[in-house]
Design a protein around this motif. Structure first.
Motif, PDB file in Angstrom:
ATOM      1  N   MET A   1      46.150  33.191  41.645  1.00 14.37           N
ATOM      2  CA  MET A   1      46.629  34.107  40.632  1.00 14.37           C
ATOM      3  C   MET A   1      47.144  33.357  39.413  1.00 14.37           C
ATOM      4  N   ASN A   2      47.923  32.279  39.630  1.00 15.32           N
ATOM      5  CA  ASN A   2      48.461  31.518  38.514  1.00 15.32           C
ATOM      6  C   ASN A   2      47.354  30.828  37.719  1.00 15.32           C
ATOM      7  N   ILE A   3      46.307  30.398  38.415  1.00 18.93           N
ATOM      8  CA  ILE A   3      45.193  29.735  37.731  1.00 18.93           C
ATOM      9  C   ILE A   3      44.479  30.739  36.827  1.00 18.93           C
ATOM     10  N   THR A   4      44.337  31.960  37.277  1.00 17.51           N
ATOM     11  CA  THR A   4      43.685  32.995  36.480  1.00 17.51           C
ATOM     12  C   THR A   4      44.487  33.294  35.220  1.00 17.51           C
ATOM     13  N   ILE A   5      45.793  33.427  35.362  1.00 17.98           N
ATOM     14  CA  ILE A   5      46.655  33.698  34.199  1.00 17.98           C
ATOM     15  C   ILE A   5      46.639  32.511  33.252  1.00 17.98           C
ATOM     16  N   SER A   6      46.679  31.304  33.792  1.00 15.02           N
ATOM     17  CA  SER A   6      46.651  30.099  32.973  1.00 15.02           C
ATOM     18  C   SER A   6      45.351  30.012  32.179  1.00 15.02           C
ATOM     19  N   THR A   7      44.237  30.273  32.824  1.00 13.42           N
ATOM     20  CA  THR A   7      42.945  30.244  32.142  1.00 13.42           C
ATOM     21  C   THR A   7      42.886  31.313  31.057  1.00 13.42           C
ATOM     22  N   PHE A   8      43.363  32.508  31.361  1.00 17.34           N
ATOM     23  CA  PHE A   8      43.375  33.583  30.385  1.00 17.34           C
ATOM     24  C   PHE A   8      44.230  33.209  29.178  1.00 17.34           C
ATOM     25  N   MET A   9      45.390  32.617  29.412  1.00 17.00           N
ATOM     26  CA  MET A   9      46.281  32.237  28.316  1.00 17.00           C
ATOM     27  C   MET A   9      45.644  31.145  27.456  1.00 17.00           C
ATOM     28  N   LYS A  10      44.968  30.188  28.058  1.00 18.98           N
ATOM     29  CA  LYS A  10      44.279  29.146  27.290  1.00 18.98           C
ATOM     30  C   LYS A  10      43.209  29.754  26.393  1.00 18.98           C
TER      31      LYS A  10
END
Length: 51
Positions: A1-10
């Motif tokens: 989940m955190n990786i998905t949010i991190s990718t989206f934010m980038k």
């Protein structure tokens, strides 16, 4: 989940930065053309008034 949010934010930050750069370049182009047009109008007015 955190990786998905991190990718989206980038991706979101990248899109915002690119959009801001394109807007600033476009805005500067419009300002330059407007200044050029103003100088052309001034030159035309001065020529027609015989100055």
């Amino acid at each position: 989940m955190n990786i998905t949010i991190s990718t989206f934010m980038k991706i979101a930050v990248t899109v915002i930065v690119i959009s801001a750069l394109l807007f600033s370049v476009g805005y500067q182009m419009v300002v330059d053309e407007s200044n050029h047009y103003d100088s052309e109008l001034d030159r035309y007015k001065n020529e027609s008034l015989g100055r």
